[in-house]
Design an enzyme around this catalytic site. Structure first.
Site, PDB file in Angstrom:
ATOM      1  N   SER A  31      -1.735   1.993 -10.468  1.00 12.85           N
ATOM      2  CA  SER A  31      -2.194   0.598 -10.408  1.00 12.85           C
ATOM      3  C   SER A  31      -3.245   0.344 -11.483  1.00 12.85           C
ATOM      4  CB  SER A  31      -2.776   0.279  -9.025  1.00 12.85           C
ATOM      5  OG  SER A  31      -1.751  -0.145  -8.150  1.00 12.85           O
ATOM      6  N   ASP A  50       8.916   7.046  -0.363  1.00  9.00           N
ATOM      7  CA  ASP A  50       7.774   7.422  -1.194  1.00  9.00           C
ATOM      8  C   ASP A  50       6.997   8.545  -0.486  1.00  9.00           C
ATOM      9  OD1 ASP A  50       5.992   7.112  -3.308  1.00  9.00           O
ATOM     10  OD2 ASP A  50       4.848   5.521  -2.320  1.00  9.00           O
TER      11      ASP A  50
HETATM   12  P1  13P Z   1      -1.556   3.062  -6.515  1.00  9.05           P
HETATM   13  O1  13P Z   1      -2.483   3.365  -5.400  1.00  9.05           O
HETATM   14  O2  13P Z   1      -2.195   3.302  -7.849  1.00  9.05           O
HETATM   15  O3  13P Z   1      -0.972   1.697  -6.449  1.00  9.05           O
HETATM   16  O4  13P Z   1      -0.347   4.121  -6.447  1.00  9.05           O
HETATM   17  C1  13P Z   1       0.766   3.863  -5.657  1.00  9.05           C
HETATM   18  C2  13P Z   1       1.657   5.037  -5.540  1.00  9.05           C
HETATM   19  O5  13P Z   1       1.590   6.008  -6.263  1.00  9.05           O
HETATM   20  C3  13P Z   1       2.681   4.984  -4.498  1.00  9.05           C
HETATM   21  O6  13P Z   1       3.410   6.167  -4.413  1.00  9.05           O
HETATM   22  O1  G3H Z   2       1.232   6.572  -2.524  1.00  8.97           O
HETATM   23  C1  G3H Z   2       0.919   6.090  -1.446  1.00  8.97           C
HETATM   24  C2  G3H Z   2       1.126   4.665  -1.162  1.00  8.97           C
HETATM   25  O2  G3H Z   2       0.112   3.874  -1.675  1.00  8.97           O
HETATM   26  C3  G3H Z   2       1.419   4.440   0.291  1.00  8.97           C
HETATM   27  O3  G3H Z   2       0.296   4.323   1.095  1.00  8.97           O
HETATM   28  O4  G3H Z   2       0.812   5.535   3.262  1.00  8.97           O
HETATM   29  O5  G3H Z   2      -0.821   3.633   3.201  1.00  8.97           O
HETATM   30  O6  G3H Z   2       1.608   3.213   2.926  1.00  8.97           O
HETATM   31  P1  G3H Z   2       0.474   4.174   2.726  1.00  8.97           P
HETATM   32 ZN    ZN Z   3       2.219   7.888  -4.964  1.00  5.57          ZN
END
Ligand code: 13P
Ligand code: G3H
Ligand code: ZN
Length: 315
Positions: free
Chosen positions: A219, A87
Site C-alpha cells: 500500500s 490471501d
Molecule cells: P497492505 O497492508 O500494504 O495493503 O498489504 C496488503 C497485503 O499484502 C495483502 O496480502
Molecule cells: O495481508 C493481509 C491482509 O491485509 C488481510 O488482513 O486478515 O485483517 O483480513 P486481514
Molecule cells: Zn499480504
C-alpha cells in the site's frame, strides 16, 4: 464448485501477459458486498484484470457460502479477467477449502517455517490445486511489520536469492511472493527516503527469468486519506506507505502482482468518517456505505492507473 462456472479465471495467463506488458495485476482485498463491488467497479472503469483477494479472516467474516453467492451475483465473465484468490492461506486445509469453494488461485504462506517445511507444505498445496487448474502462490522471506520491530531492517527477513530457484523447481508454484522491504499495514517505513531492496529483486528476477513475482504489503498510504480521517475524528499518526515510483519500478522487474488492502481500508474509513461528521443526523447506513464504496473504487482506479500500469489492458 468449479470457478469457471462463476466466470473466474486462474492467474496463469494474466501473469504471462503482465510479464510481457511490464505491468502488475492488482490484488485488492474485500470482505463484504460494498468492498467486492467497489473493486469490480474499478476493474470495469479502468479495464484492468484484477485479483479479488480474500484473507482467511475475511473468509470467516463473510462465511464461505455468502462469499460465493456474492461472487456469483456479480455476474463475472471470463473476458473480465478476474481471479478469486485466497490471501495468506496458512495451511493445506485452508487452501483445500478455498479450492472446494471455487477459488481460482490460492496462496500458501508457510514463509515463517524452515525452507524444507515450506517446500513440503507448498508441494502438497500445488498437487491439490493443480488437479483443479487452480494457480498457487507461495512466499520466501518474511515480511516485517510494525508489530515486528526487531526484524524491520534485518537482512534475515528478506528473501535470499540463493533459495529461489531451488524453491520454485521443488514446488512447481505459479508465482512467488518475495520480501524486499515492504510490510503489511499503514506503518511501512521509518524514513521518507527508505528504498526497497531492488538489488534483491534484480537478483531474484535474474535467477527466475519470466517467472511472476509478487509484492505484498505494497500500500502507498495516500496522505490525503490520512488527513481526512484525522480531520473527521480519527487518530492515525506517522503512517507511511511505499512510494509509487518504487512500485512502478518493481513492475518492470517481473513483479506482476501487487497486493493492496490498507489503502482501500483507509479510503473506505475516510469516506465514512467524513459523511457521518458532515451529516450527524443521518442514520441510514446506505448513505455512507455508498460514499465509501465510491471512494474505494476511486482509490483502486487511481492505483491501477498510477502504480500497476494495468489500465486499458482489457478490450
Ligand atoms: P497492505 O497492508 O500494504 O495493503 O498489504 C496488503 C497485503 O499484502 C495483502 O496480502
Ligand atoms: O495481508 C493481509 C491482509 O491485509 C488481510 O488482513 O486478515 O485483517 O483480513 P486481514
Ligand atoms: Zn499480504
Amino acid at each position: 464448485m468449479l470457478y469457471s462456472e462463476l466466470g473466474l479465471v486462474n492467474t496463469n495467463e494474466m501473469f504471462c501477459e503482465a510479464l510481457a506488458g511490464r505491468y502488475a495485476v492488482p490484488a485488492f482485498n474485500f470482505y463484504n458486498m460494498e468492498t467486492l463491488m467497489a473493486i469490480l467497479d474499478a476493474a470495469r472503469i479502468a479495464r484492468s484484470p484484477i485479483i479479488l483477494a480474500v484473507s482467511e479472516s475475511a473468509l470467516s467474516y463473510m462465511g464461505g457460502d455468502m462469499l460465493m453467492a456474492m461472487v456469483r451475483g456479480a455476474n463475472i465473465v471470463p473476458d473480465d479477467n478476474i481471479a478469486l484468490h485466497l490471501d495468506h492461506g496458512a495451511s493445506v486445509e485452508a487452501c483445500e477449502r478455498a479450492i472446494r469453494l471455487g477459488f481460482s488461485s490460492v496462496m500458501i504462506d508457510a514463509s515463517k517455517l524452515s525452507f524444507d517445511e515450506n517446500v513440503k507444505i507448498t508441494k502438497r498445496v500445488v498437487k491439490l490445486a493443480h488437479e483443479h487448474n487452480v494457480s498457487v502462490e507461495a512466499e520466501l522471506g518474511v515480511l516485517s511489520g510494525i508489530e515486528d520491530e526487531n526484524t524491520f531492517s534485518s537482512d534475515s527477513s528478506y528473501t535470499r536469492p540463493d533459495d529461489v530457484e531451488r524453491f520454485v523447481n521443488a514446488t512447481k508454484i505459479d508465482s512467488l511472493a518475495i520480501a524486499i522491504g515492504t510490510s503489511h499495514g499503514a506503518y511501512k517505513r521509518r524514513r521518507d527516503d527508505e528504498e526497497l531492496r531492488f538489488d534483491i529483486l534484480a537478483d531474484v528476477a535474474r535467477r527466475l527469468p519470466c517467472f511472476p513475482l509478487v509484492l505484498h504489503g505494497a500500500s502507498n498510504i495516500p496522505q490525503k486519506l490520512i488527513t481526512t480521517i484525522n480531520e473527521f475524528g480519527g487518530r492515525i499518526s506517522g503512517a507511511r506507505g511505499i512510494d509509487e515510483n518504487q512500485l512502478r519500478r518493481a513492475t518492470n522487474m517481473n513483479v506482476c502482482k501487487i497486493n493492496v488492502d490498507s489503502d482501500l481500508r483507509l479510503a473506505f474509513v475516510a469516506a465514512v468518517r467524513k459523511s457521518l461528521a458532515q451529516k450527524p443526523d443521518n442514520f441510514n447506513p446506505r448513505e455512507f456505505l455508498s460514499l465509501a464504496r465510491t471512494a474505494m473504487t476511486q482509490t483502486c482506479v487511481d492505483e491501477i492507473k498510477c502504480i500497476m500500469g494495468s489500465a486499458g489492458v482489457i478490450d
